[in-house]
Scaffold this motif. Structure first.
Motif, PDB file in Angstrom:
ATOM      1  N   ARG A   1       0.838  -1.212   0.000  1.00 57.04           N
ATOM      2  CA  ARG A   1       0.000   0.000   0.000  1.00 57.04           C
ATOM      3  C   ARG A   1       0.873   1.262   0.000  1.00 57.04           C
ATOM      4  NH1 ARG A   1      -5.276   0.825   1.592  1.00 57.04           N
ATOM      5  NH2 ARG A   1      -5.429  -1.318   2.334  1.00 57.04           N
ATOM      6  N   ASP A   2       1.913   1.266   0.857  1.00 55.40           N
ATOM      7  CA  ASP A   2       2.780   2.448   0.942  1.00 55.40           C
ATOM      8  C   ASP A   2       3.594   2.644  -0.335  1.00 55.40           C
ATOM      9  OD1 ASP A   2       1.821   2.740   3.465  1.00 55.40           O
ATOM     10  OD2 ASP A   2       3.586   1.904   4.483  1.00 55.40           O
ATOM     11  N   ALA A   3       4.118   1.545  -0.878  1.00 55.67           N
ATOM     12  CA  ALA A   3       4.952   1.648  -2.077  1.00 55.67           C
ATOM     13  C   ALA A   3       4.136   2.167  -3.261  1.00 55.67           C
ATOM     14  CB  ALA A   3       5.552   0.279  -2.404  1.00 55.67           C
ATOM     15  N   LEU A   4       2.922   1.623  -3.453  1.00 52.46           N
ATOM     16  CA  LEU A   4       2.087   2.052  -4.584  1.00 52.46           C
ATOM     17  C   LEU A   4       1.637   3.501  -4.406  1.00 52.46           C
ATOM     18  CD1 LEU A   4      -0.093  -1.149  -5.167  1.00 52.46           C
ATOM     19  CD2 LEU A   4       1.912  -0.419  -6.446  1.00 52.46           C
ATOM     20  N   ALA A   5       1.380   3.907  -3.160  1.00 52.90           N
ATOM     21  CA  ALA A   5       0.947   5.288  -2.911  1.00 52.90           C
ATOM     22  C   ALA A   5       2.047   6.277  -3.295  1.00 52.90           C
ATOM     23  CB  ALA A   5       0.575   5.447  -1.439  1.00 52.90           C
ATOM     24  N   VAL A   6       3.300   5.961  -2.954  1.00 53.50           N
ATOM     25  CA  VAL A   6       4.424   6.837  -3.304  1.00 53.50           C
ATOM     26  C   VAL A   6       4.565   6.948  -4.819  1.00 53.50           C
ATOM     27  CG1 VAL A   6       6.949   7.028  -3.237  1.00 53.50           C
ATOM     28  CG2 VAL A   6       5.693   6.447  -1.160  1.00 53.50           C
ATOM     29  N   VAL A   7       4.497   5.810  -5.523  1.00 52.97           N
ATOM     30  CA  VAL A   7       4.655   5.812  -6.989  1.00 52.97           C
ATOM     31  C   VAL A   7       3.530   6.612  -7.643  1.00 52.97           C
ATOM     32  CG1 VAL A   7       4.720   4.371  -9.057  1.00 52.97           C
ATOM     33  CG2 VAL A   7       5.882   3.605  -6.978  1.00 52.97           C
ATOM     34  N   ALA A   8       2.288   6.397  -7.176  1.00 50.75           N
ATOM     35  CA  ALA A   8       1.138   7.100  -7.761  1.00 50.75           C
ATOM     36  C   ALA A   8       1.239   8.607  -7.543  1.00 50.75           C
ATOM     37  CB  ALA A   8      -0.152   6.557  -7.146  1.00 50.75           C
ATOM     38  N   GLU A   9       1.715   9.011  -6.366  1.00 46.93           N
ATOM     39  CA  GLU A   9       1.835  10.448  -6.054  1.00 46.93           C
ATOM     40  C   GLU A   9       2.852  11.123  -6.979  1.00 46.93           C
ATOM     41  OE1 GLU A   9       3.160  13.299  -2.299  1.00 46.93           O
ATOM     42  OE2 GLU A   9       2.886  11.141  -1.984  1.00 46.93           O
TER      43      GLU A   9
ATOM     44  N   VAL B   1      12.827   6.847 -10.488  1.00 49.96           N
ATOM     45  CA  VAL B   1      12.874   5.554 -11.187  1.00 49.96           C
ATOM     46  C   VAL B   1      12.171   4.484 -10.353  1.00 49.96           C
ATOM     47  CG1 VAL B   1      14.366   3.771 -12.166  1.00 49.96           C
ATOM     48  CG2 VAL B   1      15.043   6.173 -12.309  1.00 49.96           C
ATOM     49  N   VAL B   2      11.194   3.828 -10.966  1.00 53.16           N
ATOM     50  CA  VAL B   2      10.514   2.687 -10.343  1.00 53.16           C
ATOM     51  C   VAL B   2      11.042   1.426 -11.020  1.00 53.16           C
ATOM     52  CG1 VAL B   2       8.310   1.555  -9.903  1.00 53.16           C
ATOM     53  CG2 VAL B   2       8.446   4.053  -9.948  1.00 53.16           C
ATOM     54  N   TYR B   3      11.546   0.482 -10.228  1.00 51.62           N
ATOM     55  CA  TYR B   3      12.007  -0.789 -10.801  1.00 51.62           C
ATOM     56  C   TYR B   3      11.088  -1.902 -10.334  1.00 51.62           C
ATOM     57  CZ  TYR B   3      14.703  -4.891 -12.029  1.00 51.62           C
ATOM     58  OH  TYR B   3      15.089  -6.094 -12.578  1.00 51.62           O
ATOM     59  N   GLN B   4      10.438  -2.537 -11.300  1.00 51.78           N
ATOM     60  CA  GLN B   4       9.559  -3.672 -11.001  1.00 51.78           C
ATOM     61  C   GLN B   4      10.187  -4.907 -11.637  1.00 51.78           C
ATOM     62  OE1 GLN B   4       5.371  -3.199 -12.028  1.00 51.78           O
ATOM     63  NE2 GLN B   4       5.372  -5.224 -12.957  1.00 51.78           N
ATOM     64  N   GLY B   5      10.626  -5.856 -10.816  1.00 48.14           N
ATOM     65  CA  GLY B   5      11.298  -7.033 -11.369  1.00 48.14           C
ATOM     66  C   GLY B   5      11.517  -8.090 -10.314  1.00 48.14           C
ATOM     67  N   HIS B   6      12.152  -9.196 -10.736  1.00 51.91           N
ATOM     68  CA  HIS B   6      12.304 -10.314  -9.807  1.00 51.91           C
ATOM     69  C   HIS B   6      13.725 -10.483  -9.290  1.00 51.91           C
ATOM     70  CE1 HIS B   6      13.341 -12.112 -13.694  1.00 51.91           C
ATOM     71  NE2 HIS B   6      12.133 -11.826 -14.096  1.00 51.91           N
ATOM     72  N   HIS B   7      14.711  -9.774  -9.870  1.00 57.54           N
ATOM     73  CA  HIS B   7      16.091  -9.927  -9.408  1.00 57.54           C
ATOM     74  C   HIS B   7      16.724  -8.577  -9.087  1.00 57.54           C
ATOM     75  CE1 HIS B   7      15.831 -14.061 -10.817  1.00 57.54           C
ATOM     76  NE2 HIS B   7      16.965 -14.291 -10.187  1.00 57.54           N
TER      77      HIS B   7
ATOM     78  N   ALA C   1      17.261   2.690  -8.809  1.00 62.02           N
ATOM     79  CA  ALA C   1      15.830   2.787  -8.512  1.00 62.02           C
ATOM     80  C   ALA C   1      15.563   3.571  -7.229  1.00 62.02           C
ATOM     81  CB  ALA C   1      15.241   1.389  -8.392  1.00 62.02           C
ATOM     82  N   ASN C   2      14.397   4.252  -7.208  1.00 57.47           N
ATOM     83  CA  ASN C   2      13.909   4.909  -5.985  1.00 57.47           C
ATOM     84  C   ASN C   2      12.903   4.024  -5.260  1.00 57.47           C
ATOM     85  OD1 ASN C   2      14.386   7.220  -8.184  1.00 57.47           O
ATOM     86  ND2 ASN C   2      14.915   8.002  -6.156  1.00 57.47           N
ATOM     87  N   VAL C   3      12.146   3.247  -6.038  1.00 58.26           N
ATOM     88  CA  VAL C   3      11.171   2.309  -5.460  1.00 58.26           C
ATOM     89  C   VAL C   3      11.348   0.962  -6.158  1.00 58.26           C
ATOM     90  CG1 VAL C   3       8.722   1.742  -5.206  1.00 58.26           C
ATOM     91  CG2 VAL C   3       9.488   4.092  -4.880  1.00 58.26           C
ATOM     92  N   ILE C   4      11.303  -0.114  -5.379  1.00 60.05           N
ATOM     93  CA  ILE C   4      11.407  -1.473  -5.944  1.00 60.05           C
ATOM     94  C   ILE C   4      10.092  -2.202  -5.680  1.00 60.05           C
ATOM     95  CG2 ILE C   4      12.534  -3.715  -5.707  1.00 60.05           C
ATOM     96  CD1 ILE C   4      15.100  -2.243  -4.997  1.00 60.05           C
ATOM     97  N   LEU C   5       9.520  -2.777  -6.746  1.00 54.78           N
ATOM     98  CA  LEU C   5       8.301  -3.575  -6.631  1.00 54.78           C
ATOM     99  C   LEU C   5       8.635  -5.004  -7.049  1.00 54.78           C
ATOM    100  CD1 LEU C   5       5.832  -1.054  -8.344  1.00 54.78           C
ATOM    101  CD2 LEU C   5       6.338  -1.280  -5.906  1.00 54.78           C
ATOM    102  N   PRO C   6       8.565  -5.997  -6.140  1.00 51.63           N
ATOM    103  CA  PRO C   6       8.986  -7.368  -6.485  1.00 51.63           C
ATOM    104  C   PRO C   6       7.960  -8.083  -7.361  1.00 51.63           C
ATOM    105  CG  PRO C   6       8.150  -7.304  -4.246  1.00 51.63           C
ATOM    106  CD  PRO C   6       8.113  -5.889  -4.740  1.00 51.63           C
ATOM    107  N   ALA C   7       8.440  -8.699  -8.440  1.00 54.14           N
ATOM    108  CA  ALA C   7       7.553  -9.396  -9.384  1.00 54.14           C
ATOM    109  C   ALA C   7       7.925 -10.877  -9.428  1.00 54.14           C
ATOM    110  CB  ALA C   7       7.685  -8.768 -10.767  1.00 54.14           C
ATOM    111  N   SER C   8       7.088 -11.675 -10.078  1.00 56.79           N
ATOM    112  CA  SER C   8       7.337 -13.115 -10.185  1.00 56.79           C
ATOM    113  C   SER C   8       8.087 -13.427 -11.477  1.00 56.79           C
ATOM    114  CB  SER C   8       6.016 -13.895 -10.119  1.00 56.79           C
ATOM    115  OG  SER C   8       5.061 -13.324 -10.980  1.00 56.79           O
ATOM    116  N   ALA C   9       8.914 -14.470 -11.428  1.00 56.39           N
ATOM    117  CA  ALA C   9       9.703 -14.888 -12.593  1.00 56.39           C
ATOM    118  C   ALA C   9       8.850 -15.768 -13.504  1.00 56.39           C
ATOM    119  CB  ALA C   9      10.949 -15.635 -12.130  1.00 56.39           C
ATOM    120  N   PHE C  10       9.400 -16.117 -14.667  1.00 59.09           N
ATOM    121  CA  PHE C  10       8.623 -16.870 -15.667  1.00 59.09           C
ATOM    122  C   PHE C  10       8.196 -18.247 -15.161  1.00 59.09           C
ATOM    123  CE2 PHE C  10      12.711 -18.842 -16.338  1.00 59.09           C
ATOM    124  CZ  PHE C  10      12.440 -20.090 -16.890  1.00 59.09           C
TER     125      PHE C  10
END
Length: 750
Positions: free
Chosen positions: A367-375, A605-611, A619-628
C-alpha cells in the motif's frame, strides 16, 4: 563372495556325479541355460514350427510407437512389409526398426537415435527376418518389399538376452547411487529383455572419469560404448571434442587431449546417454526423478521459445529438461536454457522497498509503495513519463504497462533491445518469416550482423543441420565469429551489403542461382542510426535474388529476447527518440539493460522485477515481481509462434505477477484499468494483436516492401558489432546463476 553364491554352489551337483549318474536327463544340467523358457532350449525347432503358414485373421489397426508419423514423398515409393504378421506400408529407404515402430512394436535399442547417424554397435535391436540365417540388427537393415519381420520369436528373445548379459558384464551395480536411476534405459531393458542372472564371475573393468566441464558429470565405468554422445557432438553440436579410444575391453569414450566440452549444446548429451555415464553435474545427488513434479513451459532466455519441462520439488526448481517440438527446438535445448535455473533462487527481490534519505532501501507494505509511486506519477508532465519493458516480459504485463502509461497521458513505452525501432507496422519487418523448421529447405544463407550460435543456439543448430544435409552455402557479414559450420566471411560492415546489392560481390551469383535463398538480419542492428539504410539494402538484395515469392519468404529478422516480438505486435514504440534524456518519471518493468547513463539525475525511477540486478542501483522504489517459472504468461518467439509459460513453483516472498502490480497501481493512481483477471486482459490483447491468443500457432506475416518509406540516413562505414558478448549471461536470471558464472569463467577463456 556372497552367501547366496556359496549356497547355490553347495547345492549344485558336480560334473563327476552327473556323469556317473544313470539318469540321462541329468546331463542337461552341465550347460546351465540362462533362461528357463522351454522354447529357448531348441530355437531351431520353434522357428520351424512358426514357419508353417497360418491363416491371416483380420488384424485390428495398431497405434505407431510414440506417435510415429509416415510421410510418403511419392506414393509409388511405398513398400509393404509384415511385422509379426501385421502388414504395414512404409516409404522406401526406411529401416526395419522404423517399420516396426510404425507397426506399433517398440524395439529395444541403446545406440540408435532418430536424429543421429546409425552406428549399429549395441546389437540390442536384433530381430528375426525370414530367410535370414541369423538375427539382424534392425536399426541398420533397410526394409525391403515383402519382408517378413518377427520381433517376438524365441530366437530374437535369446539374442537380446545374450546382448544384455554382455552389456551388464562390466557394468557396475551403481543403481542405488546413480542419478540416472528411475529413468535409465539399461534398467528398463534389463528388466524387460534381460535374464534373471549373469554368468560372469571375473573382476569388472573400471575406467577413469573425464572432466568435461562444469555442466556434465562423468562416471565412465558405467559407459556401454553406444557412441551417442560422440555422434551428437560431431553431427549436431559441431565440435570434435569426444571420441572413442582403445579397442576391446580397453575401449572408452574420452577427449583426445585434456580439454573441456566447449559446445553451447553440451548438456544434451545428458539426455541422450542411455545409462548413468553422463549426468548433470549441478543436479548430482539432489533428487530422484520420481520425487519431481513436471510442468510444461517455455524458455525465455532467448527469442526461440524452446519447449521445456520444469521439474520442481516443493518451492524449488530442481532442473529443466527439453520437450519435443519438431517446429522449434526438436528435442534439444541450449546449455543456458538447461542450467540457468539456479538463478531463480539467487538475488531475488522479496518485498516492496523505498530508498530512504540515507540512500538505503527499507522494506514497506504494498500500500505504501504504490501510494508513493502514484503520487510522483501525478506530479510530472505526461510527456516526461517513460516506460521500458524488460526482455523477459510477457505480453499481458506489456499490455498493462502500455495501457497504464497511455491513461497517464504518455505514449513513450518500448521494450529494451528494440531500441527506438520505429517500424512496428509490418510484422514481416521484425519476424523470422521463413520459420525455423523451413530453414531446412534453404540452399543459400546470408547472415547479416547476426551470430546465431550465441544469439539463438537452436536456430544455429537448424542451420548446421541444413548445411550438413544439403551442403548449403553460408555467407556471413559481421565481426569474426565461429559458427561451427562451413561459411564464407564476406566482410565486417554495411559496405559489403552494397557490393552484394549492386552485383559486384562474388556471393551475388550464389544468391541469384539459389532455389530457396534465406537472408537473416540480426536484431542487434535495431540500435544503429543507419538501420533503415541497411534494411533497404537488404531488401534490394532480396528483390534481385527473388528471396520473397508467393511460395517462399526468405527474408528474416532474428530477434534476441523473448519479449521483443510481442512488444512490437502490441505497439510498444516510443513517440520521440530523445524521451529518455528528458524523462522525470521512469518505469522499468524488468528492464536491466537500459542505458542508465541517459537517465537524468533528478528522475524518479521505479524498478519492477524479480532480481536485484543492474537497474536496482538507480531505482527509488522497488516492486517485487514473479519470474517466468512462477506465472502464467504469453510469449511470442522470433518466428511469430505464440506460446505460454505455466507456474511451476510458488512466488518468492511478497512478489506478485507483473500485470497485477500495474493493475493495482492504476487504481491507486486514479486511472483504473478495466481488467481484473488474466482472461480479461487477454480479451484486451485480442483487440490489439489477436494473433497473441492463438497459442501454439505460428501466425505468418503478410509481406510488402512497397509501403516502407525511403531512408534518408547515409550508410555508416562502422562495422557491425557483436550483439551478445557473453552467451551465458544475457539477462537478470542468467546473471544471478552460479552455474552460468562458472561456465563463463571456464568456457569463455580465450
Amino acid at each position: 563372495m556372497g552367501m547366496g553364491l556359496l549356497a547355490s554352489r553347495a547345492m549344485r551337483p558336480t560334473a563327476s556325479s552327473l556323469l556317473n549318474s544313470q539318469n540321462p536327463r541329468s546331463l542337461f544340467f552341465l550347460g546351465r541355460a540362462v533362461s528357463s523358457t522351454p522354447e529357448l532350449q531348441n530355437p531351431e525347432q520353434s522357428a520351424a514350427a512358426q514357419a508353417q503358414p497360418e491363416p491371416t485373421p483380420d488384424l485390428p489397426p495398431r497405434t505407431p510407437v510414440a506417435g510415429a508419423r509416415v510421410h510418403f514423398p511419392k506414393l509409388e515409393d511405398a513398400i509393404e512389409v509384415f511385422v509379426d504378421g501385421y502388414p504395414v506400408k512404409i516409404p522406401k529407404g526406411m529401416t526395419v526398426l522404423q517399420a516396426c515402430e510404425v507397426a506399433g512394436v517398440d524395439i529395444p535399442r541403446f545406440c540408435y537415435h532418430s536424429r543421429l547417424s546409425i552406428a549399429g554397435n549395441c546389437r540390442m535391436c536384433l530381430v528375426e527376418v525370414e530367410k535370414s540365417p541369423k538375427p539382424v540388427a534392425s536399426c541398420a537393415m533397410p526394409a525391403l518389399p515383402g519382408m517378413k519381420i518377427k520381433t517376438d520369436t524365441p530366437l530374437a528373445k535369446k539374442a537380446r538376452e545374450g546382448v544384455m548379459e554382455f552389456l551388464l558384464m562390466n557394468h557396475p551395480l551403481d543403481c542405488p547411487i546413480c542419478d540416472q536411476g528411475g529413468e535409465c534405459d539399461l534398467q528398463d531393458q534389463s528388466m524387460a529383455f534381460g535374464s534373471d542372472r549373469g554368468r560372469f564371475t571375473e573382476m569388472k573393468r573400471s575406467v577413469v572419469d573425464k572432466n568435461l566441464g562444469p555442466l556434465v558429470k562423468t562416471v565412465m565405468t558405467r559407459c556401454i560404448q553406444c557412441t551417442r554422445c560422440v555422434r551428437f557432438a560431431t553431427e549436431v553440436a559441431g565440435v570434435e571434442d569426444l571420441g572413442m579410444l582403445g579397442r576391446g575391453s580397453g575401449e572408452e569414450i574420452g577427449t583426445y587431449v585434456e580439454k573441456l566440452m566447449t559446445s553451447e549444446l553440451s548438456g544434451n548429451v545428458i539426455d541422450i546417454c542411455p545409462v548413468g555415464a553422463l549426468t548433470s553435474k549441478p543436479f548430482a545427488f539432489k533428487a530422484r526423478n520420481w520425487e519431481l513434479k513436471g510442468t510444461e513451459s517455455i524458455d525465455v532466455t532467448d527469442a526461440v521459445g524452446s519447449n521445456i519441462r520444469i521439474d520442481s520439488r516443493g518451492p524449488e526448481v530442481m532442473r529443466i529438461v527439453p520437450r519435443l517440438n519438431e517446429d522449434i527446438n526438436e528435442e534439444w535445448i541450449s546449455d543456458k536454457t538447461r542450467f540457468c535455473y539456479d538463478g531463480l533462487k539467487r538475488q531475488r527481490l522479496n518485498d516492496p522497498m523505498i530508498r530512504g534519505a540515507d540512500g538505503r532501501f527499507k522494506p514497506v507494505s504494498w500500500r505504501d509503495a504504490l501510494a508513493v509511486v502514484a503520487e510522483i506519477a501525478h506530479q510530472v508532465k505526461p510527456e516526461e513519463i517513460v516506460g521500458i519493458a524488460g526482455q523477459l516480459s510477457d505480453a499481458e504485463s506489456m499490455m498493462a504497462l502500455k495501457d497504464f502509461l497511455n491513461k497517464l497521458g504518455s505514449n513513450n513505452v518500448w521494450c529494451e533491445r528494440n531500441g527506438m525501432f520505429a517500424d512496428a507496422d509490418l510484422r514481416s519487418g521484425y519476424l523470422m518469416n521463413t520459420s525455423i523448421a523451413e530453414l531446412e529447405k534453404a540452399d543459400v544463407f546470408l547472415l547479416v550482423g547476426t551470430q546465431p550460435r550465441v544469439e539463438a543456439a537452436m536456430v544455429n543448430a537448424r542451420i548446421r543441420k541444413t548445411v550438413r544435409a544439403t551442403h548449403a552455402k553460408v555467407g556471413y557479414v559481421g565481426p569474426p565469429a565461429d559458427l561451427n559450420y562451413d561459411h564464407q566471411h564476406l566482410g565486417t560492415g554495411p559496405q559489403t551489403l552494397v557490393e552484394i546489392a549492386e552485383g559486384r560481390h562474388f556471393f551475388s551469383s550464389a544468391l541469384l542461382n539459389a532455389k530457396n535463398p534465406v537472408i537473416i538480419v540480426g536484431a542487434g542492428l535495431f540500435n544503429r542510426k543507419d538501420k533503415d539504410t541497411i534494411f533497404s539494402s537488404v531488401e534490394t538484395i532480396a528483390k534481385k535474388a527473388n528471396v520473397v515469392r508467393s511460395d517462399w519468404n526468405g527474408l528474416n529478422v532474428l530477434l534476441l529476447s523473448a519479449a521483443q516480438a510481442a512488444a512490437l505486435d502490441l505497439g510498444l514504440v516510443p513517440e520521440s527518440e530523445k524521451c529518455l534524456e528528458s524523462a522525470k518519471f521512469i518505469y522499468l518493468m524488468g528492464s536491466d539493460d537500459a542505458n542508465l547513463e541517459k537517465i537524468p539525475d533528478d528522475a524518479f525511477v521505479v524498478y519492477q522485477g524479480h532480481h536485484g540486478d543492474q537497474s536496482v542501483y538507480r531505482a527509488n522504489v522497488i516492486l517485487p515481481a514473479s519470474a517466468f517459472s512462477e506465472k502464467e504468461g504469453t510469449y511470442e518467439n522470433t518466428e511469430g509462434c505464440t506460446q505460454q509459460t505455466m507456474p511451476a513453483v510458488p512466488t518468492v516472498g511478497d512478489a506478485r505477477d507483473d500485470w497485477k502490480i500495474i493493475r493495482a497501481l492504476s487504481e491507486v493512481a486514479g486511472v483504473r484499468l478495466p481488467y481484473d483477471t488474466i482472461g480479461a486482459i487477454r480479451s484486451r490483447i485480442k483487440t490489439v494483436a489477436p494473433n497473441l491468443l492463438h497459442v501454439d500457432e505460428r501466425e505468418p506475416a503478410t509481406f510488402s516492401t512497397s509501403l516502407k518509406p525511403q531512408s534518408t540516413h547515409e550508410m555508416s562505414s562502422e562495422p557491425f558489432a557483436t550483439a551478445v558478448e557473453n552467451f551465458y549471461m544475457t539477462d537478470s536470471i542468467t546473471r544471478a546463476s552460479k552455474i552460468m558464472a562458472q561456465c563463463s569463467a571456464l568456457l569463455l577463456k580465450k
